[in-house]
Design a protein around this motif. Structure first.
Motif, PDB file in Angstrom:
ATOM      1  N   HIS A  49       0.827  -1.214   0.000  1.00  0.00           N
ATOM      2  CA  HIS A  49       0.000   0.000   0.000  1.00  0.00           C
ATOM      3  C   HIS A  49       0.863   1.266   0.000  1.00  0.00           C
ATOM      4  O   HIS A  49       0.356   2.358  -0.254  1.00  0.00           O
ATOM      5  CB  HIS A  49      -0.981  -0.004   1.175  1.00  0.00           C
ATOM      6  CG  HIS A  49      -0.347   0.136   2.534  1.00  0.00           C
ATOM      7  ND1 HIS A  49       0.079   1.344   3.038  1.00  0.00           N
ATOM      8  CD2 HIS A  49      -0.073  -0.791   3.487  1.00  0.00           C
ATOM      9  CE1 HIS A  49       0.582   1.160   4.246  1.00  0.00           C
ATOM     10  NE2 HIS A  49       0.510  -0.125   4.538  1.00  0.00           N
ATOM     11  N   GLU A  50       2.163   1.138   0.279  1.00  0.00           N
ATOM     12  CA  GLU A  50       3.085   2.273   0.148  1.00  0.00           C
ATOM     13  C   GLU A  50       3.778   2.271  -1.210  1.00  0.00           C
ATOM     14  O   GLU A  50       4.628   3.125  -1.469  1.00  0.00           O
ATOM     15  CB  GLU A  50       4.124   2.237   1.265  1.00  0.00           C
ATOM     16  CG  GLU A  50       3.554   2.484   2.650  1.00  0.00           C
ATOM     17  CD  GLU A  50       4.624   2.501   3.727  1.00  0.00           C
ATOM     18  OE1 GLU A  50       5.831   2.552   3.376  1.00  0.00           O
ATOM     19  OE2 GLU A  50       4.262   2.472   4.920  1.00  0.00           O
ATOM     20  N   THR A  61      -7.430  -3.672  -1.718  1.00  0.00           N
ATOM     21  CA  THR A  61      -6.450  -3.786  -0.642  1.00  0.00           C
ATOM     22  C   THR A  61      -5.738  -5.132  -0.743  1.00  0.00           C
ATOM     23  O   THR A  61      -6.303  -6.112  -1.243  1.00  0.00           O
ATOM     24  CB  THR A  61      -7.110  -3.673   0.745  1.00  0.00           C
ATOM     25  OG1 THR A  61      -8.093  -4.696   0.878  1.00  0.00           O
ATOM     26  CG2 THR A  61      -7.750  -2.309   0.923  1.00  0.00           C
ATOM     27  N   TYR A  62      -4.504  -5.186  -0.240  1.00  0.00           N
ATOM     28  CA  TYR A  62      -3.683  -6.400  -0.352  1.00  0.00           C
ATOM     29  C   TYR A  62      -3.069  -6.727   1.013  1.00  0.00           C
ATOM     30  O   TYR A  62      -1.904  -6.392   1.280  1.00  0.00           O
ATOM     31  CB  TYR A  62      -2.589  -6.220  -1.403  1.00  0.00           C
ATOM     32  CG  TYR A  62      -3.135  -5.977  -2.791  1.00  0.00           C
ATOM     33  CD1 TYR A  62      -3.508  -7.047  -3.603  1.00  0.00           C
ATOM     34  CD2 TYR A  62      -3.308  -4.682  -3.280  1.00  0.00           C
ATOM     35  CE1 TYR A  62      -4.034  -6.832  -4.869  1.00  0.00           C
ATOM     36  CE2 TYR A  62      -3.825  -4.460  -4.545  1.00  0.00           C
ATOM     37  CZ  TYR A  62      -4.186  -5.534  -5.324  1.00  0.00           C
ATOM     38  OH  TYR A  62      -4.713  -5.310  -6.583  1.00  0.00           O
ATOM     39  N   ASN A  85      -7.420  -0.108  -6.697  1.00  0.00           N
ATOM     40  CA  ASN A  85      -8.260   0.272  -5.569  1.00  0.00           C
ATOM     41  C   ASN A  85      -8.463  -0.851  -4.561  1.00  0.00           C
ATOM     42  O   ASN A  85      -9.044  -0.619  -3.489  1.00  0.00           O
ATOM     43  CB  ASN A  85      -9.622   0.752  -6.070  1.00  0.00           C
ATOM     44  CG  ASN A  85      -9.528   2.100  -6.750  1.00  0.00           C
ATOM     45  OD1 ASN A  85      -8.894   3.016  -6.234  1.00  0.00           O
ATOM     46  ND2 ASN A  85     -10.123   2.234  -7.912  1.00  0.00           N
ATOM     47  N   GLN A  88       1.979   2.117  -4.361  1.00  0.00           N
ATOM     48  CA  GLN A  88       0.826   2.113  -5.268  1.00  0.00           C
ATOM     49  C   GLN A  88       1.250   2.124  -6.739  1.00  0.00           C
ATOM     50  O   GLN A  88       0.624   1.478  -7.578  1.00  0.00           O
ATOM     51  CB  GLN A  88      -0.053   3.329  -4.980  1.00  0.00           C
ATOM     52  CG  GLN A  88      -0.841   3.244  -3.683  1.00  0.00           C
ATOM     53  CD  GLN A  88      -2.020   2.291  -3.768  1.00  0.00           C
ATOM     54  OE1 GLN A  88      -2.692   2.223  -4.781  1.00  0.00           O
ATOM     55  NE2 GLN A  88      -2.252   1.538  -2.699  1.00  0.00           N
ATOM     56  N   ASN A 113       0.117  -8.413   0.655  1.00  0.00           N
ATOM     57  CA  ASN A 113       1.111  -7.673  -0.124  1.00  0.00           C
ATOM     58  C   ASN A 113       1.332  -8.274  -1.509  1.00  0.00           C
ATOM     59  O   ASN A 113       0.369  -8.633  -2.177  1.00  0.00           O
ATOM     60  CB  ASN A 113       2.409  -7.547   0.677  1.00  0.00           C
ATOM     61  CG  ASN A 113       2.218  -6.693   1.919  1.00  0.00           C
ATOM     62  OD1 ASN A 113       1.997  -5.498   1.809  1.00  0.00           O
ATOM     63  ND2 ASN A 113       2.275  -7.312   3.088  1.00  0.00           N
ATOM     64  N   GLY A 167      -4.859   6.385   0.755  1.00  0.00           N
ATOM     65  CA  GLY A 167      -3.658   5.553   0.805  1.00  0.00           C
ATOM     66  C   GLY A 167      -2.387   6.350   0.679  1.00  0.00           C
ATOM     67  O   GLY A 167      -2.039   7.175   1.528  1.00  0.00           O
ATOM     68  N   GLY A 168      -1.640   6.106  -0.405  1.00  0.00           N
ATOM     69  CA  GLY A 168      -0.317   6.680  -0.565  1.00  0.00           C
ATOM     70  C   GLY A 168      -0.309   8.199  -0.591  1.00  0.00           C
ATOM     71  O   GLY A 168       0.612   8.826  -0.065  1.00  0.00           O
TER      72      GLY A 168
END
Length: 450
Positions: A301-302, A339-340, A337, A304, A343, A387-388
């Protein structure tokens, strides 16, 4: 290499000598008039100022470009810290420095070597990503892996690519007669066989030991030992591991002969080892042995900007050689869009699920999204600025950036990305940004003059 001067008239002779000597040493110098600001930059200044901070911040492009700042007068620690936070890669003092040219050249050559490694086929084909968060980590990791033999501790959430990074450390290690990478998962070691896994054993050392066996320390000799999930090691094994690291000797289980071993140690964990040290669950002396360099891998999420390149990489790897599948724009939006929690491993699984539902050789479309994933997407559809983007704003505010600075940086970043993705075509970039060609040209010109 490009050069900028922010100095008084009486300092310009000394600054000009630096440029002349660098040119004599074979360094091609671009002046301010050339408009070139790509690659390594050199800023020579005599006074700390807002103009200096603005120049460093603008030309470093969020640490994407290497920038060396050279001061002609004394610089306070606070001013030096501000320069580094603004994007300077290093700072040198011109006063009382007879070896200033050698110091500059040493840094230029090191940075160029690291950049060349970052563009190497191995890294380009195995460690995918161009986001600032990822490139910053990768640049540090490449430098430590190639130019030192220091132990490396890799920390990060599950699925962030810790074993891949460990293999990179081994690949870039410069030992001439380097041997194999040996991987040992500490979370799978049973207490009864833990000694044998690390030290090996002699025949008859215990029930079932019908033959002598080498352990990880022997197998990794002259190579690299990768201890995955090192935070799972019980305390008694931590003590034994520390002794081997310090003495480079060990005995097999059931043996009396001291064996020698020499290996590079790389460890990985999804835990915070320092927190475990404070709780008494991990030895402090072992931690400091393992943590010569700590590599903190960013969660997805950091990163993207890397989601779609990674998704396309997984598609290429799973496609047939004669035809590589493509993603529909709506599917790309879905991937961006989503979420993971797992990761990169989670993203790969999502891509595989899309491929399982795909038929034919056409583009992967929305119908390929499994029904259970569609419901999540419908009800948790994230807006673009979550997010980012919010994380970057929070960091800016934390470092004292005001609304004016944040707005300027957002505009400059949007223009840079649009121009890069349009491969320099200003008309296409302007169309995507929703402005006229003329407006975009004026904004870029104003930025260069600022």
């Amino acid at each position: 290499m490009w050069v900028r001067f922010l100095i008084a008239q009486d300092q310009q002779i000394a600054a000009a000598k630096i440029v002349a000597e660098l040119t004599q040493r074979g360094i091609k110098i671009h002046s301010a008039e050339s408009g070139i600001t790509e690659g390594v930059g050199l800023v020579i200044f005599d006074q700390f100022s807002e103009e200096l901070i603005k120049l460093v911040s603008g030309e470093s492009h969020h640490y994407k470009n290497r920038l060396l700042a050279i001061h002609c007068n004394k610089l306070t620690p606070d001013h030096a810290r501000s320069l580094m936070q603004s994007g300077a890669t290093d700072i040198l003092g011109l006063l009382n420095s007879e070896s200033i040219i050698d110091e500059i050249l040493a840094r230029i050559l090191r940075w160029e070597a690291v950049d060349n490694l970052l563009e190497s086929p191995y890294i380009k084909s195995n460690l995918i990503g161009e986001s600032p968060a990822w490139k910053n980590v990768l640049r540090q990791l490449v430098e430590v892996s190639h130019f030192t033999d220091a132990p490396v501790l890799i920390q990060g959430e599950s699925g962030t690519g810790k074993e891949l990074v460990a293999r990179l450390v081994h690949e870039l290690d410069r030992r001439k007669q380097k041997k194999e990478l040996v991987v040992l998962d500490c979370s799978t070691i049973t207490p009864e066989l833990s000694g044998s896994e690390f030290f090996g054993h002699e025949r008859g050392a215990f029930t079932g030991a019908v033959a002598a066996r080498d352990g990880a320390f022997a197998l990794a000799d002259q190579g690299t030992l990768f201890l995955d999930e090192v935070g799972e090691l019980p305390l008694h094994l931590q003590t034994q591991l520390l002794r081997v690291i310090q003495e480079q000797t060990y005995k097999r289980v059931g043996g009396n002969v001291w064996q020698r071993t020499s290996f590079r140690l790389v460890c990985a964990t999804n835990r915070n080892l320092w927190t475990q040290v404070q709780k008494g669950e991990f030895r402090a002396d072992l931690y400091f042995r393992l943590a010569s360099f700590v590599c903190q891998l960013p969660p997805l999420h950091e990163r993207q900007e890397d989601i779609l390149p990674l998704a396309r990489y997984f598609l290429r790897a799973a496609s047939t050689p004669d035809y590589v599948l493509e993603l529909d724009t709506a599917v790309e939006e879905y991937l961006l869009n989503r979420t993971y929690p797992g990761n990169i491993r989670d993203l790969r699984q999502v891509v595989m699920r899309l491929m399982c539902r795909h038929a034919g050789k056409g583009t992967i479309t929305l119908g390929c999204i499994p029904p259970d994933d569609r419901e999540y997407w419908y009800h948790h559809h994230a807006v673009w600025h979550e997010g980012g983007f919010e994380l970057a704003i929070r960091r800016g505010l934390m470092h004292g950036a005001g609304l004016k600075d944040l707005s300027r940086m957002a505009e400059e970043t949007a223009i840079r990305i649009a121009v890069e993705e349009a491969e320099g075509n200003l008309q296409q970039a302007a169309l995507r940004l929703g402005v006229t060609d003329r407006t975009l040209q004026l904004r870029r010109a104003a930025r260069r003059e600022a």
